[in-house]
Design a protein around this motif. Structure first.
Motif, PDB file in Angstrom:
ATOM      1  N   ALA A  34     112.594  77.894 -29.712  1.00 58.05           N
ATOM      2  CA  ALA A  34     112.655  79.228 -30.097  1.00 58.05           C
ATOM      3  C   ALA A  34     112.994  79.516 -31.451  1.00 58.05           C
ATOM      4  CB  ALA A  34     113.792  80.174 -29.214  1.00 58.05           C
ATOM      5  N   GLU A  35     113.526  78.444 -32.338  1.00 57.53           N
ATOM      6  CA  GLU A  35     113.930  78.733 -33.537  1.00 57.53           C
ATOM      7  C   GLU A  35     112.708  78.557 -34.476  1.00 57.53           C
ATOM      8  OE1 GLU A  35     113.738  74.366 -32.607  1.00 57.53           O
ATOM      9  OE2 GLU A  35     114.513  76.265 -31.688  1.00 57.53           O
ATOM     10  N   ASN A  36     111.515  78.129 -34.106  1.00 56.30           N
ATOM     11  CA  ASN A  36     110.327  77.990 -34.831  1.00 56.30           C
ATOM     12  C   ASN A  36     109.173  78.222 -33.951  1.00 56.30           C
ATOM     13  OD1 ASN A  36     108.447  77.213 -36.732  1.00 56.30           O
ATOM     14  ND2 ASN A  36     109.088  74.953 -36.720  1.00 56.30           N
ATOM     15  N   PRO A  37     109.024  79.572 -33.495  1.00 51.83           N
ATOM     16  CA  PRO A  37     107.731  79.890 -32.681  1.00 51.83           C
ATOM     17  C   PRO A  37     106.411  79.724 -32.907  1.00 51.83           C
ATOM     18  CG  PRO A  37     108.653  81.895 -33.877  1.00 51.83           C
ATOM     19  CD  PRO A  37     109.583  80.686 -34.484  1.00 51.83           C
ATOM     20  N   TYR A  38     106.153  79.023 -34.188  1.00 56.95           N
ATOM     21  CA  TYR A  38     104.775  78.757 -34.772  1.00 56.95           C
ATOM     22  C   TYR A  38     104.537  77.078 -34.547  1.00 56.95           C
ATOM     23  CZ  TYR A  38     103.398  83.383 -35.586  1.00 56.95           C
ATOM     24  OH  TYR A  38     103.168  84.767 -35.548  1.00 56.95           O
ATOM     25  N   SER A  39     105.670  76.449 -34.110  1.00 52.71           N
ATOM     26  CA  SER A  39     105.552  75.267 -34.105  1.00 52.71           C
ATOM     27  C   SER A  39     104.551  74.749 -32.820  1.00 52.71           C
ATOM     28  CB  SER A  39     107.009  74.402 -33.871  1.00 52.71           C
ATOM     29  OG  SER A  39     107.330  74.547 -32.605  1.00 52.71           O
ATOM     30  N   PRO A  40     104.116  73.493 -32.990  1.00 53.94           N
ATOM     31  CA  PRO A  40     103.166  73.105 -31.791  1.00 53.94           C
ATOM     32  C   PRO A  40     104.050  72.867 -30.399  1.00 53.94           C
ATOM     33  CG  PRO A  40     103.767  71.111 -33.396  1.00 53.94           C
ATOM     34  CD  PRO A  40     104.183  72.480 -33.944  1.00 53.94           C
ATOM     35  N   TYR A  41     105.398  72.740 -30.494  1.00 53.10           N
ATOM     36  CA  TYR A  41     106.017  72.500 -29.481  1.00 53.10           C
ATOM     37  C   TYR A  41     106.641  74.005 -28.800  1.00 53.10           C
ATOM     38  CZ  TYR A  41     106.329  68.468 -32.033  1.00 53.10           C
ATOM     39  OH  TYR A  41     105.860  67.364 -32.874  1.00 53.10           O
ATOM     40  N   PHE A  42     106.480  75.264 -29.311  1.00 54.51           N
ATOM     41  CA  PHE A  42     106.899  76.295 -28.647  1.00 54.51           C
ATOM     42  C   PHE A  42     106.034  76.698 -27.399  1.00 54.51           C
ATOM     43  CE2 PHE A  42     106.358  80.936 -28.131  1.00 54.51           C
ATOM     44  CZ  PHE A  42     107.805  81.517 -28.426  1.00 54.51           C
ATOM     45  N   ASP A  43     107.117  77.222 -26.393  1.00 56.47           N
ATOM     46  CA  ASP A  43     106.817  77.279 -25.157  1.00 56.47           C
ATOM     47  C   ASP A  43     107.595  78.531 -24.595  1.00 56.47           C
ATOM     48  OD1 ASP A  43     105.519  77.702 -22.514  1.00 56.47           O
ATOM     49  OD2 ASP A  43     104.985  75.674 -22.294  1.00 56.47           O
ATOM     50  N   SER A  44     107.217  79.746 -24.075  1.00 54.14           N
ATOM     51  CA  SER A  44     108.244  80.636 -23.632  1.00 54.14           C
ATOM     52  C   SER A  44     107.881  80.882 -22.094  1.00 54.14           C
ATOM     53  CB  SER A  44     108.327  81.903 -24.167  1.00 54.14           C
ATOM     54  OG  SER A  44     107.021  82.569 -24.388  1.00 54.14           O
ATOM     55  N   GLY A  45     107.080  80.099 -21.496  1.00 54.15           N
ATOM     56  CA  GLY A  45     106.285  80.225 -20.038  1.00 54.15           C
ATOM     57  C   GLY A  45     106.862  79.418 -19.090  1.00 54.15           C
ATOM     58  N   VAL A  46     107.905  78.555 -19.422  1.00 54.97           N
ATOM     59  CA  VAL A  46     108.418  77.892 -18.455  1.00 54.97           C
ATOM     60  C   VAL A  46     110.050  78.292 -17.830  1.00 54.97           C
ATOM     61  CG1 VAL A  46     109.307  75.309 -17.737  1.00 54.97           C
ATOM     62  CG2 VAL A  46     107.602  75.750 -19.432  1.00 54.97           C
ATOM     63  N   ILE A  47     109.868  79.458 -17.120  1.00 53.39           N
ATOM     64  CA  ILE A  47     110.969  80.058 -16.817  1.00 53.39           C
ATOM     65  C   ILE A  47     111.222  80.054 -15.355  1.00 53.39           C
ATOM     66  CG2 ILE A  47     111.772  82.474 -16.345  1.00 53.39           C
ATOM     67  CD1 ILE A  47     111.511  81.380 -19.262  1.00 53.39           C
ATOM     68  N   TRP A  48     112.204  79.499 -14.598  1.00 51.44           N
ATOM     69  CA  TRP A  48     112.430  79.011 -13.274  1.00 51.44           C
ATOM     70  C   TRP A  48     113.722  79.852 -12.811  1.00 51.44           C
ATOM     71  CZ3 TRP A  48     117.385  77.277 -13.309  1.00 51.44           C
ATOM     72  CH2 TRP A  48     117.804  76.463 -14.582  1.00 51.44           C
ATOM     73  N   GLY A  49     114.481  80.524 -13.606  1.00 58.06           N
ATOM     74  CA  GLY A  49     115.596  81.275 -13.078  1.00 58.06           C
ATOM     75  C   GLY A  49     115.910  82.434 -14.019  1.00 58.06           C
ATOM     76  N   PRO A  50     117.096  83.425 -13.686  1.00 64.56           N
ATOM     77  CA  PRO A  50     117.379  84.320 -14.525  1.00 64.56           C
ATOM     78  C   PRO A  50     117.721  84.446 -15.959  1.00 64.56           C
ATOM     79  CG  PRO A  50     119.290  83.845 -13.205  1.00 64.56           C
ATOM     80  CD  PRO A  50     117.931  82.833 -12.895  1.00 64.56           C
ATOM     81  N   VAL A  51     116.991  85.104 -16.843  1.00 66.60           N
ATOM     82  CA  VAL A  51     117.626  84.862 -18.178  1.00 66.60           C
ATOM     83  C   VAL A  51     118.750  85.935 -18.651  1.00 66.60           C
ATOM     84  CG1 VAL A  51     115.189  83.793 -18.819  1.00 66.60           C
ATOM     85  CG2 VAL A  51     115.652  86.246 -18.932  1.00 66.60           C
ATOM     86  N   MET A  52     118.918  86.920 -17.730  1.00 66.45           N
ATOM     87  CA  MET A  52     119.627  87.757 -18.019  1.00 66.45           C
ATOM     88  C   MET A  52     121.125  87.529 -17.327  1.00 66.45           C
ATOM     89  SD  MET A  52     118.312  89.721 -20.315  1.00 66.45           S
ATOM     90  CE  MET A  52     119.356  91.451 -20.279  1.00 66.45           C
ATOM     91  N   GLY A  53     122.173  87.479 -18.151  1.00 65.07           N
ATOM     92  CA  GLY A  53     123.590  87.451 -17.220  1.00 65.07           C
ATOM     93  C   GLY A  53     124.084  88.524 -16.472  1.00 65.07           C
ATOM     94  N   ARG A  54     125.228  88.425 -16.141  1.00 65.84           N
ATOM     95  CA  ARG A  54     125.947  89.486 -15.243  1.00 65.84           C
ATOM     96  C   ARG A  54     125.840  90.872 -15.758  1.00 65.84           C
ATOM     97  NH1 ARG A  54     130.942  87.756 -15.748  1.00 65.84           N
ATOM     98  NH2 ARG A  54     130.790  86.190 -14.143  1.00 65.84           N
TER      99      ARG A  54
END
Length: 406
Positions: free
Chosen positions: A376-396
């Protein structure tokens, strides 16, 4: 979503617009009891524009659907049939970065369905349809459904049939564009075909003077043709290709509902999933990001005259296989499975004549997926990926509100 990185501004945006129009009409024949004809037409336009970093996608779909259906008995109400004609037209224009393509599809077809009903004992439905797809040729689709009453409070259902589907890979897998990897089609999209079998049992029982409902069901789907996504074989590309091997799913579910007290109803369900696909090398693996089980428990309380209402929902999510990232550097790798977790929601409301006051909490256990965006700190790096979501990203989340009826 906007993020400032050393390489510049990384932005994400989705613009989704849709318009629909329906025309439905029908006629009941007065001199022919149980005989009717219906005519349904619909037209829709769907515009989807998305920007994810350097990926720019736009799609425009214009669709028309028409269905003429005639329903009548053969000799008596036990034997009836439905017959008719339908037509489907799709015109889809898509653009991804510098690539453009157009897909036009026309599907006229005819269908026939026979229904036999023996009241309180058995219902049998058998149907077949024949379609001509302008892209894929002739398609024959049979199906059968049976409902059998084993007793006054027990019913058994069974179903079997074929299914066909034209895939649109990008809008159906938007998360593929939210990574640094390039999307590569190894072949032209092909028509998907699957065989589906199902069995379900519903039982009502008297427990302590109250009626309990118990249902159990099992469904099996076997794909003969399917477009698959391979996000594991390469660090710089995601491959889309046709199935050359096995792809299937087993789903079994048990559900129970019971009025514990006069004002309290309990419902519990558990579903088991076994979904597997063959990769390009033929290895049969669990489909990524599909949990092996899901459970649900709900408790609904309502006082006299519904002055007070309370709802508690607990969701139990089992582990899911994570995409294999062993080819990536160690900081950007993932574990083999996501952890099992529980999510709880609660809401309490006080109702009045002209409104209500409510308070509640979402994700009461405050469980979240840690570091859901890779690199997330370098979104243009070859390792960036925000599509591996398996659980909630928002807390209580705690909330309260007032509803006023005018």
């Amino acid at each position: 979503y906007v993020s400032l990185s050393p390489e510049g501004l990384w932005k994400s945006a989705i613009n989704n617009r849709r318009g629909e129009a329906f025309v439905k009409t029908g006629y009941i024949f007065k001199n022919k009891p149980g005989t009717s004809v219906g005519f349904i037409n619909s037209f829709s336009v769907h515009q989807l524009d998305m920007v994810f970093g350097h990926n720019d996608y736009s799609g425009l779909q214009r669709s028309f659907y028409s269905n003429l259906i005639y329903h009548a008995p053969f000799k008596d109400s036990k034997h009836t049939y439905d017959a008719g004609f339908n037509f489907m037209y799709d015109d889809v224009d898509e653009a991804l970065n510098d690539s453009n393509w157009t897909t036009k599809e026309m599907v006229p077809g005819v269908f026939f369905q026979y229904t036999y009903t023996f009241p309180e004992k058995i219902t049998l439905m058998a149907g077949i349809r024949e379609d001509y797809n302008s892209r894929f040729g002739w398609l024959t689709t049979p199906r059968v459904h049976v409902k059998y009453h084993l007793g006054e409070k027990t019913s058994l259902r069974a179903s079997a049939g074929l299914g066909y589907r034209s895939p649109y890979v990008i809008p159906e897998n938007i998360s593929l564009l939210t990574s640094a990897r390039k999307l590569v089609f190894l072949n032209e999209p092909e028509l998907e075909q699957a065989l589906n079998l199902g069995l379900s049992l519903v039982q009502y029982a008297n427990v302590f003077g109250k009626e309990m409902m118990i249902s159990a069901e099992y469904y099996y789907t076997s794909f003969k043709q399917q477009m698959l996504i391979d996000m594991e074989s390469d660090t710089s590309e995601v491959y889309v290709f046709s199935l050359h091997g096995k792809s299937y799913s087993h789903n079994a579910q048990v559900e129970v509902s019971y009025p514990v007290f006069k004002h309290l109803e309990l419902r519990a369900a558990m579903r088991y999933n076994d979904v597997r696909q063959s990769l390009r090398d033929g290895e049969l693996l669990w489909k990524p990001l599909v949990s092996n089980y899901k459970g649900l428990v709900t408790m609904a309380f309502s006082s006299n005259m519904k002055r007070w209402q309370a709802d508690l929902t607990a969701q139990f999510v089992g582990k899911s296989r994570l995409p294999d990232r062993s080819l990536f550097p160690l900081p950007y790798q993932l574990g083999e499975f996501s952890p099992a977790h529980t999510i709880i929601h609660l809401q309490v409301a006080r109702n009045f004549k002209n409104g209500s006051i409510y308070v509640g909490a979402e994700n009461l256990t405050d469980f979240t997926q840690q570091h859901p965006i890779i690199s997330a700190e370098n979104p243009y790096s070859p390792y960036f990926d925000s599509g591996v979501i398996w659980g909630p990203v928002m807390g209580r989340k705690i909330y309260a509100g007032i509803k006023i009826r005018i």
